[in-house]
Design a protein around this motif. Structure first.
Motif, PDB file in Angstrom:
ATOM      1  N   LYS A  65      37.405  38.465  44.551  1.00 55.71           N
ATOM      2  CA  LYS A  65      38.476  37.852  43.767  1.00 55.71           C
ATOM      3  C   LYS A  65      39.753  38.692  43.784  1.00 55.71           C
ATOM      4  O   LYS A  65      40.861  38.157  43.868  1.00 55.71           O
ATOM      5  CB  LYS A  65      38.015  37.637  42.323  1.00 55.71           C
ATOM      6  N   THR A  66      39.607  40.012  43.697  1.00 51.36           N
ATOM      7  CA  THR A  66      40.795  40.866  43.659  1.00 51.36           C
ATOM      8  C   THR A  66      41.575  40.789  44.964  1.00 51.36           C
ATOM      9  O   THR A  66      42.796  40.574  44.967  1.00 51.36           O
ATOM     10  CB  THR A  66      40.402  42.330  43.378  1.00 51.36           C
TER      11      THR A  66
ATOM     12  N   ASP B 231      45.552  37.619  38.127  1.00 48.99           N
ATOM     13  CA  ASP B 231      45.708  38.112  39.491  1.00 48.99           C
ATOM     14  C   ASP B 231      47.056  37.748  40.097  1.00 48.99           C
ATOM     15  O   ASP B 231      47.334  38.127  41.231  1.00 48.99           O
ATOM     16  CB  ASP B 231      44.576  37.598  40.378  1.00 48.99           C
TER      17      ASP B 231
ATOM     18  N   GLY C  98      43.131  37.424  45.417  1.00 49.61           N
ATOM     19  CA  GLY C  98      44.288  37.289  44.535  1.00 49.61           C
ATOM     20  C   GLY C  98      45.526  37.916  45.152  1.00 49.61           C
ATOM     21  O   GLY C  98      46.637  37.377  45.025  1.00 49.61           O
ATOM     22  N   ARG C  99      45.347  39.046  45.826  1.00 49.99           N
ATOM     23  CA  ARG C  99      46.483  39.702  46.481  1.00 49.99           C
ATOM     24  C   ARG C  99      46.946  38.918  47.707  1.00 49.99           C
ATOM     25  O   ARG C  99      48.141  38.875  48.016  1.00 49.99           O
ATOM     26  CB  ARG C  99      46.106  41.137  46.840  1.00 49.99           C
TER      27      ARG C  99
ATOM     28  N   LYS D 253      50.653  38.540  40.519  1.00 48.20           N
ATOM     29  CA  LYS D 253      51.440  39.754  40.302  1.00 48.20           C
ATOM     30  C   LYS D 253      52.938  39.537  40.453  1.00 48.20           C
ATOM     31  O   LYS D 253      53.724  40.459  40.230  1.00 48.20           O
ATOM     32  CB  LYS D 253      50.985  40.846  41.281  1.00 48.20           C
TER      33      LYS D 253
ATOM     34  N   THR E 145      45.016  45.289  50.070  1.00 49.51           N
ATOM     35  CA  THR E 145      43.835  44.667  50.695  1.00 49.51           C
ATOM     36  C   THR E 145      43.195  45.649  51.664  1.00 49.51           C
ATOM     37  O   THR E 145      43.870  46.484  52.252  1.00 49.51           O
ATOM     38  CB  THR E 145      44.203  43.366  51.432  1.00 49.51           C
TER      39      THR E 145
END
Length: 217
Positions: free
Chosen positions: A50-51, A87, A54-55, A89, A15
């Motif tokens: 979104k990425t 997303d 997602g993290r 993980k 992030t």
């Protein structure tokens, strides 16, 4: 009861500063403060994508927490399907849980082996490593009301340095009743935090694991 340790946004892998600033400007000071906050509320913030979100969600899941809409109204069924949102993980790894526990520091080695013994005895299942630090038993698949889905474990634990996190034990029919008898703990959305096994009633812990395990079929 003691409060669980807090996580700075800068400590969440992958992030960036714009995401951190957007969350802080919106009034969220730590990762844990996002527990239960709807996904749509955060994705609407300038600087949140979104990425990165997602993290954030993956980091919350590793602590037994979640963004609000990821679990609201979820349908949970036994077994893994392999259908997992891109997303997410956190998956099963090839790491041996016993070897992982042997590599912990200080008192957590003994604590980890004690919990491996208890969970293994009650469930009769082999433990699996999920992500870098969670040890899970059993298999379930969830589908949220938004259609987002993934595989997870029925119950388990993570012997982190600051707190031990117990997963999947609160949502059984008697989970909340038994929780009140457990001993010294704090709560997250999907987990229970303890400092050490000596702080809780291990018979109650076994009952909670048994209740959770009975619900997986």
């Amino acid at each position: 009861m003691e409060s669980a340790s807090m996580t700075e946004f800068s400590d969440v892998p992958g992030t960036a500063a714009p995401l951190h600033r957007a969350l802080e400007n919106a009034g969220y000071s730590t990762l844990e403060s996002l527990d239960g906050v709807p996904y749509k509320t955060l994705i609407a913030l300038h600087g949140v994508g979104k990425t990165g979100l997602g993290r954030i969600q993956a980091a919350l899941l590793e602590r037994g927490l979640s963004l609000g809409e990821e679990t609201k109204g979820a349908t949970i069924t036994p077994g893994h399907t392999g259908k997992v949102a891109s997303d997410i993980k956190t998956h099963i790894t090839s790491v041996d849980p016993v070897a992982y526990v042997d590599g912990l520091e200080g008192r957590r080695v003994a604590h980890g082996h004690q919990l491996l013994s208890i969970f293994g005895r009650v469930t009769g299942a082999e433990p699996k490593m999920w992500g870098p630090s969670m040890i899970g038993y059993g298999s379930v698949h969830y589908v949220s009301h938004t259609g987002r889905e993934g595989d997870w474990f029925q119950c388990g634990f993570s012997p982190a340095k600051s707190k031990i996190c117990l997963y999947g034990l609160k949502d059984s029919p008697r989970g909340e009743e038994l929780l009140q008898k457990l001993g010294k703990y704090t709560e997250g959305r999907g987990c229970v935090y303890i400092n050490k096994p000596e702080d809780i009633d291990l018979d109650v812990l076994e009952a909670m694991i048994s209740e959770s395990w009975a619900g997986q079929g």
